[in-house]
Design an enzyme around this catalytic site. Structure first.
Site, PDB file in Angstrom:
ATOM      1  N   HIS A  20      -0.045  35.807  38.738  1.00  0.00           N
ATOM      2  CA  HIS A  20       0.931  35.971  37.940  1.00  0.00           C
ATOM      3  C   HIS A  20       0.785  37.487  37.149  1.00  0.00           C
ATOM      4  O   HIS A  20      -0.056  37.508  36.441  1.00  0.00           O
ATOM      5  CB  HIS A  20       0.767  34.727  36.845  1.00  0.00           C
ATOM      6  CG  HIS A  20       1.867  34.850  35.855  1.00  0.00           C
ATOM      7  ND1 HIS A  20       2.644  33.586  35.733  1.00  0.00           N
ATOM      8  CD2 HIS A  20       2.279  35.606  34.996  1.00  0.00           C
ATOM      9  CE1 HIS A  20       3.478  33.813  34.748  1.00  0.00           C
ATOM     10  NE2 HIS A  20       3.473  35.029  34.365  1.00  0.00           N
ATOM     11  N   HIS A  22       3.207  40.784  35.985  1.00  0.00           N
ATOM     12  CA  HIS A  22       4.771  41.398  36.091  1.00  0.00           C
ATOM     13  C   HIS A  22       4.807  42.863  36.308  1.00  0.00           C
ATOM     14  O   HIS A  22       3.760  43.665  35.648  1.00  0.00           O
ATOM     15  CB  HIS A  22       5.414  41.222  34.697  1.00  0.00           C
ATOM     16  CG  HIS A  22       5.821  39.623  34.455  1.00  0.00           C
ATOM     17  ND1 HIS A  22       6.704  39.190  34.498  1.00  0.00           N
ATOM     18  CD2 HIS A  22       4.903  38.795  33.973  1.00  0.00           C
ATOM     19  CE1 HIS A  22       6.928  37.944  34.290  1.00  0.00           C
ATOM     20  NE2 HIS A  22       5.603  37.451  33.797  1.00  0.00           N
ATOM     21  N   HIS A 218       8.179  29.977  34.514  1.00  0.00           N
ATOM     22  CA  HIS A 218       7.646  30.146  33.462  1.00  0.00           C
ATOM     23  C   HIS A 218       7.912  29.112  32.537  1.00  0.00           C
ATOM     24  O   HIS A 218       9.119  28.909  32.069  1.00  0.00           O
ATOM     25  CB  HIS A 218       8.099  31.349  32.845  1.00  0.00           C
ATOM     26  CG  HIS A 218       7.654  32.867  33.086  1.00  0.00           C
ATOM     27  ND1 HIS A 218       7.761  33.258  34.347  1.00  0.00           N
ATOM     28  CD2 HIS A 218       6.459  33.420  32.452  1.00  0.00           C
ATOM     29  CE1 HIS A 218       7.108  34.569  34.184  1.00  0.00           C
ATOM     30  NE2 HIS A 218       6.283  34.541  33.169  1.00  0.00           N
ATOM     31  N   GLU A 221       4.809  27.595  28.121  1.00  0.00           N
ATOM     32  CA  GLU A 221       3.909  28.639  27.740  1.00  0.00           C
ATOM     33  C   GLU A 221       4.033  28.472  25.921  1.00  0.00           C
ATOM     34  O   GLU A 221       3.113  28.345  25.489  1.00  0.00           O
ATOM     35  CB  GLU A 221       4.650  30.034  28.350  1.00  0.00           C
ATOM     36  CG  GLU A 221       3.787  31.203  27.523  1.00  0.00           C
ATOM     37  CD  GLU A 221       4.274  32.613  28.093  1.00  0.00           C
ATOM     38  OE1 GLU A 221       5.449  32.471  28.471  1.00  0.00           O
ATOM     39  OE2 GLU A 221       3.654  33.579  28.011  1.00  0.00           O
ATOM     40  N   HIS A 242       2.073  29.461  33.354  1.00  0.00           N
ATOM     41  CA  HIS A 242       1.456  29.413  32.115  1.00  0.00           C
ATOM     42  C   HIS A 242       0.998  27.915  32.183  1.00  0.00           C
ATOM     43  O   HIS A 242       0.256  27.245  32.414  1.00  0.00           O
ATOM     44  CB  HIS A 242       1.996  29.642  30.854  1.00  0.00           C
ATOM     45  CG  HIS A 242       2.270  31.359  30.666  1.00  0.00           C
ATOM     46  ND1 HIS A 242       1.167  32.101  30.306  1.00  0.00           N
ATOM     47  CD2 HIS A 242       3.226  31.990  31.140  1.00  0.00           C
ATOM     48  CE1 HIS A 242       1.551  33.383  30.615  1.00  0.00           C
ATOM     49  NE2 HIS A 242       2.900  33.149  31.018  1.00  0.00           N
ATOM     50  N   ASP A 300      -0.893  39.078  33.695  1.00  0.00           N
ATOM     51  CA  ASP A 300       0.368  38.750  33.178  1.00  0.00           C
ATOM     52  C   ASP A 300       1.037  40.127  32.958  1.00  0.00           C
ATOM     53  O   ASP A 300       1.791  40.492  33.663  1.00  0.00           O
ATOM     54  CB  ASP A 300       0.485  37.980  31.701  1.00  0.00           C
ATOM     55  CG  ASP A 300       1.694  37.194  31.489  1.00  0.00           C
ATOM     56  OD1 ASP A 300       2.549  37.302  32.321  1.00  0.00           O
ATOM     57  OD2 ASP A 300       2.027  36.520  30.607  1.00  0.00           O
TER      58      ASP A 300
END
Ligand SMILES: [Zn+2]
Length: 364
Positions: A20, A22, A218, A221, A242, A300
């Site tokens: 995970h 980005h 997602h 979270e 998450h 992340d």
């Protein structure tokens, strides 16, 4: 909390897998400055320290305020072919230095484009870089990085919750570039925007399911367990980005444990976005560990969180009591739930078993 002094102390100095991450949250500040200057695009500062004082932070703030930070630097990168290839290439370099042997990075092709995208993001002028070409360029950057840094990089394409109109194109690109390193689909953005069973997201995920495209979402979270439930039951997610708030619904949580759904946990991120109790000794990953849930540790958006994956391992070790064996388990979980084809997944698992000095007979 004084995390920074020990930020560089290496925890778990062995091969790792990250699921995970980005791409647009993992750019080198130097690269943002370079393209800002080259393209004549105004940035809030012209030094790394100055820029980081705007886009990085180390105390909790809301997820909405976190999302606003992308506005500062995305205009310098989006819409530029050279920039896209370079950030992909540099991410492979960055991750190789962190001891990662396989990672999956995700991004919205639309948010890097300036053509065939409505509305055009980041106040860019219309150009000729389409979401389709964005994916091709990033694939190229990853492939060049893989050759130079000898690790494996794959990508996941993101649908954005506030833009269901983009999702049909996202799944089309997942299919088109399946053989060029795209391994899955994701849904990112504001969780308070529900999908609705007829939305563009649902249709895209249905198509992904039919076409054998792997799916993560997602969910949970900052949002309630109902968003996780929708991700698994409606969108047929195999992994949850998450998922912390799943445990507030014991019935759902039990079902997900049984289904072996994978939770992509991002400890330092969850502290900084206020997704969880700021007391890290109460973090949901402790519960996940106790219940032998299928979960991994991930960084992340390391640019904004001024971190590397090591920060997450450090936090897990210091505040959650994670041991060497827990880290081994977490990485084996990540490899088992990665989106590689079966044969490549087996190879990845074998590499990890070798790296950890384990006998592979227990792999299922
Ligand atoms: Zn994320």
């Amino acid at each position: 909390m004084a995390h920074n002094s020990t930020n560089n102390k290496q925890i778990f100095n062995k091969a790792r897998v990250e699921l995970h991450l980005h791409l647009d949250g993992a750019i080198k500040p130097e690269t943002i400055l370079y393209f800002g200057k080259k393209r004549g695009i105004r940035l809030p500062a012209d030094t790394v320290e100055g820029l980081m004082s705007y886009i990085g932070y180390d105390e909790p703030r809301s997820l909405t305020r976190f999302l606003e930070l992308f506005n500062y630097y995305m205009p310098a990168i989006a819409g530029d072919r050279e920039a896209l290839k370079r950030i992909a290439y540099e991410l492979v370099q960055m991750k190789a230095r962190e001891g990662i042997i396989y990672f999956e990075a995700r991004y919205s092709p639309h948010l890097f484009a300036n053509s065939n995208v409505i509305p055009i993001p980041w106040n860019q002028n219309p150009g000729d870089l389409t979401p389709d070409e964005v994916v091709h360029l990033i694939n190229q950057g990853f492939q060049e990085g893989e050759k130079d840094f000898k690790i494996k990089a794959r990508s996941i394409l993101c649908c954005m919750r506030h833009m269901p109109e983009w999702s049909a194109e996202v799944v089309r690109l997942c299919k088109k570039y399946h053989n060029e390193g795209v391994v899955g689909i994701d849904l990112a953005g504001d969780e308070s925007l529900n999908c609705g069973t007829k939305s563009g997201h649902c249709k895209a995920y249905e198509e992904a399911f039919k076409s054998g495209i792997h799916r993560t979402v997602h969910a949970g979270e900052v949002g309630p367990p109902s968003v996780v439930k929708e991700a698994v039951d409606v969108l047929k997610a195999e992994r949850i980005g998450h998922g912390y708030h799943t445990i507030e619904d014991p019935c759902l949580y039990k079902r997900l444990l049984k289904l072996n759904i994978h939770f992509e946990v991002c400890p330092w991120s969850s502290y900084l976005t206020g997704a969880c109790d700021p007391d890290l000794t109460k973090h949901p990953s402790i519960r996940f560990r106790e219940d032998e849930a299928n979960y991994s540790l991930n960084s992340d958006d390391p640019l904004i969180f001024k971190s590397t994956l090591n920060k997450d391992y450090y936090v897990a070790s210091k505040y959650m009591g994670f041991t060497e064996d827990d880290f081994i388990k977490v990485n084996l979980n990540a490899a088992s739930s990665c989106f590689l084809p079966d044969k490549e997944k087996e190879e990845l698992l074998s590499t990890l078993y070798d790296a950890y000095g384990m006998v592979q007979s227990t792999v299922c």
